[in-house]
Design an enzyme around this catalytic site. Structure first.
Site, PDB file in Angstrom:
ATOM      1  N   LYS A  87      -1.123  -6.088 -12.264  1.00 56.71           N
ATOM      2  CA  LYS A  87      -1.367  -7.428 -12.304  1.00 56.71           C
ATOM      3  C   LYS A  87      -3.394  -7.013 -11.645  1.00 56.71           C
ATOM      4  O   LYS A  87      -4.100  -7.698 -11.543  1.00 56.71           O
ATOM      5  CB  LYS A  87      -1.076  -8.292 -11.553  1.00 56.71           C
ATOM      6  CG  LYS A  87       0.314  -8.255 -12.614  1.00 56.71           C
ATOM      7  CD  LYS A  87       1.115  -9.403 -11.922  1.00 56.71           C
ATOM      8  CE  LYS A  87       1.500  -9.487 -10.270  1.00 56.71           C
ATOM      9  NZ  LYS A  87       2.678  -8.185 -10.946  1.00 56.71           N
ATOM     10  N   GLY A  91       1.179  -4.618  -3.693  1.00 54.52           N
ATOM     11  CA  GLY A  91       0.901  -4.150  -3.469  1.00 54.52           C
ATOM     12  C   GLY A  91       0.339  -3.325  -5.105  1.00 54.52           C
ATOM     13  O   GLY A  91       0.319  -3.545  -6.472  1.00 54.52           O
ATOM     14  N   HIS A  92      -1.073  -3.581  -4.854  1.00 55.91           N
ATOM     15  CA  HIS A  92      -1.805  -3.312  -5.961  1.00 55.91           C
ATOM     16  C   HIS A  92      -2.530  -2.409  -5.603  1.00 55.91           C
ATOM     17  O   HIS A  92      -3.401  -1.836  -4.990  1.00 55.91           O
ATOM     18  CB  HIS A  92      -3.002  -4.597  -5.845  1.00 55.91           C
ATOM     19  CG  HIS A  92      -2.200  -6.356  -6.489  1.00 55.91           C
ATOM     20  ND1 HIS A  92      -1.484  -5.773  -7.349  1.00 55.91           N
ATOM     21  CD2 HIS A  92      -2.339  -7.369  -6.159  1.00 55.91           C
ATOM     22  CE1 HIS A  92      -0.585  -6.916  -7.062  1.00 55.91           C
ATOM     23  NE2 HIS A  92      -1.461  -7.908  -6.508  1.00 55.91           N
ATOM     24  N   GLN A 110       4.412 -10.182  -7.406  1.00 57.35           N
ATOM     25  CA  GLN A 110       6.067  -9.185  -8.320  1.00 57.35           C
ATOM     26  C   GLN A 110       6.452 -10.068  -9.204  1.00 57.35           C
ATOM     27  O   GLN A 110       4.947  -9.572 -10.286  1.00 57.35           O
ATOM     28  CB  GLN A 110       7.385 -10.136  -7.352  1.00 57.35           C
ATOM     29  CG  GLN A 110       7.510  -9.350  -5.496  1.00 57.35           C
ATOM     30  CD  GLN A 110       6.507 -10.176  -4.438  1.00 57.35           C
ATOM     31  OE1 GLN A 110       6.455 -11.279  -4.599  1.00 57.35           O
ATOM     32  NE2 GLN A 110       6.136  -9.302  -3.934  1.00 57.35           N
ATOM     33  N   ASP A 128       4.509  -5.273 -10.489  1.00 56.84           N
ATOM     34  CA  ASP A 128       4.134  -3.879 -10.483  1.00 56.84           C
ATOM     35  C   ASP A 128       3.252  -3.700 -11.980  1.00 56.84           C
ATOM     36  O   ASP A 128       3.599  -2.650 -13.097  1.00 56.84           O
ATOM     37  CB  ASP A 128       5.444  -3.056 -10.562  1.00 56.84           C
ATOM     38  CG  ASP A 128       5.849  -2.874  -9.000  1.00 56.84           C
ATOM     39  OD1 ASP A 128       5.357  -3.300  -8.295  1.00 56.84           O
ATOM     40  OD2 ASP A 128       7.346  -2.133  -8.966  1.00 56.84           O
TER      41      ASP A 128
HETATM   42  P1  IMP Z   1      11.696  -7.962  -0.512  1.00 53.84           P
HETATM   43  O1  IMP Z   1      10.440  -9.150  -1.761  1.00 53.84           O
HETATM   44  O2  IMP Z   1      11.224  -7.414  -0.025  1.00 53.84           O
HETATM   45  O3  IMP Z   1      12.708  -9.215  -0.356  1.00 53.84           O
HETATM   46  O4  IMP Z   1      12.707  -7.653  -2.121  1.00 53.84           O
HETATM   47  C1  IMP Z   1      13.534  -7.925  -2.729  1.00 53.84           C
HETATM   48  C2  IMP Z   1      13.085  -7.319  -4.093  1.00 53.84           C
HETATM   49  O5  IMP Z   1      11.974  -7.400  -4.512  1.00 53.84           O
HETATM   50  C3  IMP Z   1      13.794  -6.045  -4.059  1.00 53.84           C
HETATM   51  O6  IMP Z   1      14.444  -5.892  -5.603  1.00 53.84           O
HETATM   52  C4  IMP Z   1      11.973  -5.875  -4.414  1.00 53.84           C
HETATM   53  O7  IMP Z   1      11.882  -4.353  -4.705  1.00 53.84           O
HETATM   54  C5  IMP Z   1      11.238  -6.570  -5.694  1.00 53.84           C
HETATM   55  N1  IMP Z   1      10.246  -6.496  -5.163  1.00 53.84           N
HETATM   56  C6  IMP Z   1       9.510  -7.057  -4.096  1.00 53.84           C
HETATM   57  N2  IMP Z   1       7.729  -6.751  -4.125  1.00 53.84           N
HETATM   58  C7  IMP Z   1       7.874  -6.115  -4.683  1.00 53.84           C
HETATM   59  C8  IMP Z   1       6.966  -5.730  -5.604  1.00 53.84           C
HETATM   60  O8  IMP Z   1       5.559  -6.252  -5.662  1.00 53.84           O
HETATM   61  N3  IMP Z   1       6.529  -5.395  -7.150  1.00 53.84           N
HETATM   62  C9  IMP Z   1       7.679  -4.710  -7.268  1.00 53.84           C
HETATM   63  N4  IMP Z   1       8.924  -5.494  -6.934  1.00 53.84           N
HETATM   64  C10 IMP Z   1       9.085  -5.666  -5.965  1.00 53.84           C
END
Ligand code: IMP
Length: 455
Positions: A25, A49-50, A250, A22
């Site tokens: 990017k 999510g962008h 991420q 977040d």
């Molecule tokens: P997962 O990727 O859904 O398995 O989630 C694993 C961890 O990564 C959790 O703490 C999510 O909140 C975090 N996470 C996954 N995608 C994002 C993102 O795009 N931005 C911020 N945190 C993320």
């Protein structure tokens, strides 16, 4: 730091999150995509999510690279990405409804893995069970130290972890499997023979091979149009000087290896992951741009040394609009962590830093930075090697003078208040990487580009 005069092509550039995701990017990708023929995602899926504000309209993407808003840019999903076919189709159709035909501009690696409905069900079931266990104090949930022993990761529940687990265990389903129904059936039989047992463990009904097969086959024609060798495409595009942007999702601290395990995502957002997840070698990379907010946020569970639990943290949430694009969850907020950023610089081999959302800090009397942690009476300048030490370490926060001016209209360094410039100088000096982009507002144009002078 000096304002940039050279806005030449990007070569092959990796854009990587330097914090917990977040970082903004998408906006940087959108800006740099103007100079690139190709934008490639190399890991993650629709957990990302962008949000991009473009010509007064807000666009949110979860899978399609943010470069899609540029007519001349091809967007690719590399082999390292996990794809929920329905989500991808909805994004393609959603763009069409808003007059953007992605047509021949989308390319998908046949080796990318597909997120199947049972992956989503398993992700959801595990998180629910972990949360329920924590509430009831079930011993397996390890109640006690909040964050550290939490069994719930706080995933996005999009099936990301289970899909990557199947990939690694060699029982995954790849895009190209859709082109051979008999082969796909056998893949599903292997996967479901185990997954249905797991789902039953969580009290969830199993999935029938036939039903999943039918659902998957309904996407075969959609994908047929887009599959191609993404590595080869990158190579050819770069060979004619086209400019390629490898877009990380991420962030470094959510990396499966280099993040705050187990509170991480299941892929490799770091720059090294860009090679493995797209099909090019490390010697081809020209630039690695790390993106970090001027403060810090985290969604989900896990350690966050500079987290603020007071009104200042709430103000950062409100002013920064810190709610997830994908899940709508409130993000945890804190001051910028330079110890963690130095590590991100090293792990990714950053050549540049982009500092985003500087405007959110306007109006704070003081702005905090953390340059050291304290652990057992010792001051640490580097991120602890042992995860256990990270939980015990506390952040030493230094308060720098804040500024009251709105910076969102600034388009050059000298239009920024001295205190804001001092913060940027401090970040650059502490991390040892030149700041080349500064995000000062929501608008697409609200980015300062600086010459990459050595820090
Ligand atoms: P997962 O990727 O859904 O398995 O989630 C694993 C961890 O990564 C959790 O703490 C999510 O909140 C975090 N996470 C996954 N995608 C994002 C993102 O795009 N931005 C911020 N945190 C993320």
């Amino acid at each position: 730091m000096t304002d940039a005069t050279d806005t030449s092509g990007v070569g092959i550039a990796v854009l990587v999150g330097a914090q917990w995701g977040d970082e903004g990017k998408g906006k940087l990708v959108d800006l740099l995509a103007e100079r690139a023929e190709l934008v490639v995602r190399y890991q993650g899926g629709n957990n990302a999510g962008h949000t991009i504000v473009h010509a007064g309209e807000t666009f949110a993407f979860h899978l399609i690279p943010s470069g899609v808003l540029h007519e001349g840019t091809t967007c690719a999903l590399g082999n390292g990405v996990v794809i929920d076919a329905m989500v991808l189709r909805r994004e393609v159709e959603g763009l069409l409804e808003r007059g953007i035909d992605i047509g021949d501009r989308l390319v998908v690696s046949p080796h990318a893995h597909l997120i199947m409905p049972y992956h989503v069900a398993l992700d959801e079931a595990r998180e629910m069970a972990a949360i329920a266990g924590e509430r009831t104090g079930h011993p397996s949930a390890g109640v006690g130290t909040p964050g550290k022993d939490s069994a719930a990761i706080g995933t996005t529940r999009r099936g990301i972890g289970p899909c990557y687990a199947d990939k690694t265990a060699r029982r995954g389903v790849r895009v190209e499997d859709l082109f051979d129904p008999e082969h796909l059936r056998s893949r599903l039989e292997i996967a479901l023979s185990e997954t249905n047992v797991l789902l039953a463990h969580y009290g969830h009904e199993g999935f029938s091979v036939d039903a999943v097969l039918d659902g998957a086959m309904a996407h075969a024609d959609f994908f047929r149009r887009y599959v191609a060798d993404v590595g080869l495409l990158i190579d050819r595009t770069a060979a004619r000087g086209g400019g390629v942007l490898l877009e990380g999702a991420q962030g470094t601290l959510l990396d499966i290896d280099h993040g705050t395990y187990p509170f991480v995502t299941s892929s490799s957002p770091v720059a090294g992951g860009a090679c493995a997840g797209s099909g090019i070698g490390p010697t081809r990379i020209d630039r690695v741009i790390g993106v970090a907010k001027a403060y810090a946020t985290r969604v989900g569970a896990g350690p966050f040394p500079t987290e603020l639990f007071d009104a200042t943290g709430d103000q950062l949430v409100e002013r920064g609009g810190e709610f997830g694009t994908t899940t709508g969850r409130r993000r945890r907020c804190g001051w910028i962590d330079l110890v963690a950023l130095r590590r991100a610089a090293r792990v990714n081999g950053l050549t540049e830093l982009a500092i985003t959302k500087l405007d959110v800090l306007s109006g704070f009397e003081h702005v905090g930075v953390c340059d050291r942690y304290e652990l057992d009476g010792e001051l640490l300048e580097e991120f602890p090697a042992l995860a256990a030490d990270l939980y015990r370490a506390s952040a030493e926060i230094e308060l720098l003078p804040g500024w009251s001016e709105d910076v969102s209209a600034a388009r050059s360094l000298d239009e920024l208040p001295a205190a804001a410039r001092a913060l940027l100088d401090r970040i650059e000096a502490s991390v040892g990487v030149p700041v080349t982009f500064i995000g000062v507002g929501q608008d697409r144009a609200a980015v300062l580009e600086l010459a990459a002078t050595p820090a």
